[in-house]
Write an enzyme that holds these catalytic residues in place. Structure first.
Site, short mmCIF file in Angstrom:
data_model
loop_
_atom_site.label_atom_id
_atom_site.label_comp_id
_atom_site.label_asym_id
_atom_site.label_seq_id
_atom_site.Cartn_x
_atom_site.Cartn_y
_atom_site.Cartn_z
CD GLU A 1 -0.84 0.12 3.62
OE1 GLU A 1 -0.98 1.70 3.14
OE2 GLU A 1 -1.44 -0.30 4.75
CE LYS B 1 -6.21 5.98 5.72
NZ LYS B 1 -6.37 6.24 6.72
CE LYS C 1 -3.67 1.35 10.64
NZ LYS C 1 -3.78 0.69 10.12
#
Length: 301
Positions: free
Chosen positions: A22, A83, A156
């Site tokens: 990514e 993003k 995360k």
């Protein structure tokens, strides 16, 4: 609308192992110049294992699978890189913008390009407080649509890990702990939750990939690879910093896709850069495993 780097195109044509990467981690996950340096080092790790790296991004509206050294530099140093998750892809391509792909959009593009292994840092998931905000990452639903195995250091630490694992179960996503029965939590090797499945070799994971898709079961596989012990920040140390960063994000009204970049930067500031070092270490560790899985999977074909 997808442009394959010539090296990546040749590798796919010849059945060679390819690993997708990514680009959000470059543009929004780390500061410059560490981001570009890390991207180059990660690609080198993949090459050393006998696979071809394919970093995915959008430059001037063109979807690129495999970037040149100059394109990596542009992606890491430019201030106007958006993003880009799944919903943003048509906008960024139509408006000829630069875009850094998230886990979800990278999975989709890798799937369309025919790449079956993708390495990232940590997955998105169900955010804390999602029962009122409904903030759930598109990364999770993408696992039902794209035939890609994603290697991460778990989800995360800023997320609600228990609810994320429940959501993955509901979606029918195989979650495999690599060499561990404990689900990792990004900076920490142990989250307090167990992995549903455990495998201890890249070849076993490759075999599961083949069987899943041979059975006609569409969608991806999540491989949770714990951060190396020497680079870990135990949950008891990092959790208070996460709580502090979350509180500050709430006070400032930071929401949506701006939350994760803010939290990563804030936690790095609070820990005097230790979290950034751990982030870099876990990405490299995931790249090593991802390349080994890609090589093993290529041998099955």
């Amino acid at each position: 609308m997808i442009t394959l780097n010539p090296e990546v195109h040749e590798a796919l044509q010849n059945g060679q192992p390819v690993v997708a990467l990514e680009s959000t981690i470059i543009s929004h996950g780390m500061p410059y110049p560490q981001n570009v340096q890390t991207a180059r080092e990660v690609e080198a790790i993949i090459r050393d294992q006998g696979a071809i790296p394919a970093t995915i991004a959008i430059l001037n509206g063109d979807i690129k699978v495999g970037l040149s050294d100059e394109e990596l530099e542009l992606l890491g140093s430019s201030k106007d890189v958006m993003k880009v998750s799944i919903r943003d892809l048509p906008f960024v391509t139509a408006m000829k913008r630069h875009g850094a792909t998230t886990v979800a959009s990278t999975m989709r593009i890798a799937h369309q390009a025919g790449i079956r292994v993708f390495v990232t840092g940590g997955l998105g998931g169900v955010h804390r407080g999602a029962e009122t905000t409904f903030d759930v990452s598109a990364d999770l639903t993408e696992f039902t649509l794209s035939d890609v195995t994603v290697i991460s250091a778990g989800v995360k630490s800023i997320l609600d890990i228990g609810l994320t694992l429940e959501k993955l179960e509901t979606l029918g996503v195989p979650v495999i702990g690599y060499g561990t029965s404990d689900f990792p939590a990004f900076y920490s090797r142990i989250s307090g939750f167990k992995v549903p499945l455990q495998l201890d070799s890249p070849s076993d994971i490759a075999n599961v990939m083949k069987h899943k898709w041979d059975l006609g079961l569409t969608g991806g596989i999540s491989v949770a690879n714990p951060i190396p012990l020497e680079d870990e920040i135990p949950a008891s140390r990092i959790d208070p910093h996460i709580e502090q960063a979350l509180s500050e994000a709430a006070e400032k009204g930071i929401k949506g896709k701006d939350v994760t970049p803010f939290l990563l930067a804030k936690i790095s500031e609070i820990t005097s850069g230790q979290s950034l070092k751990s982030n870099i270490a876990l990405v490299k560790n995931n790249a090593l495993l991802g390349a080994q899985i890609a090589v093993a999977y290529a041998k099955l074909h």
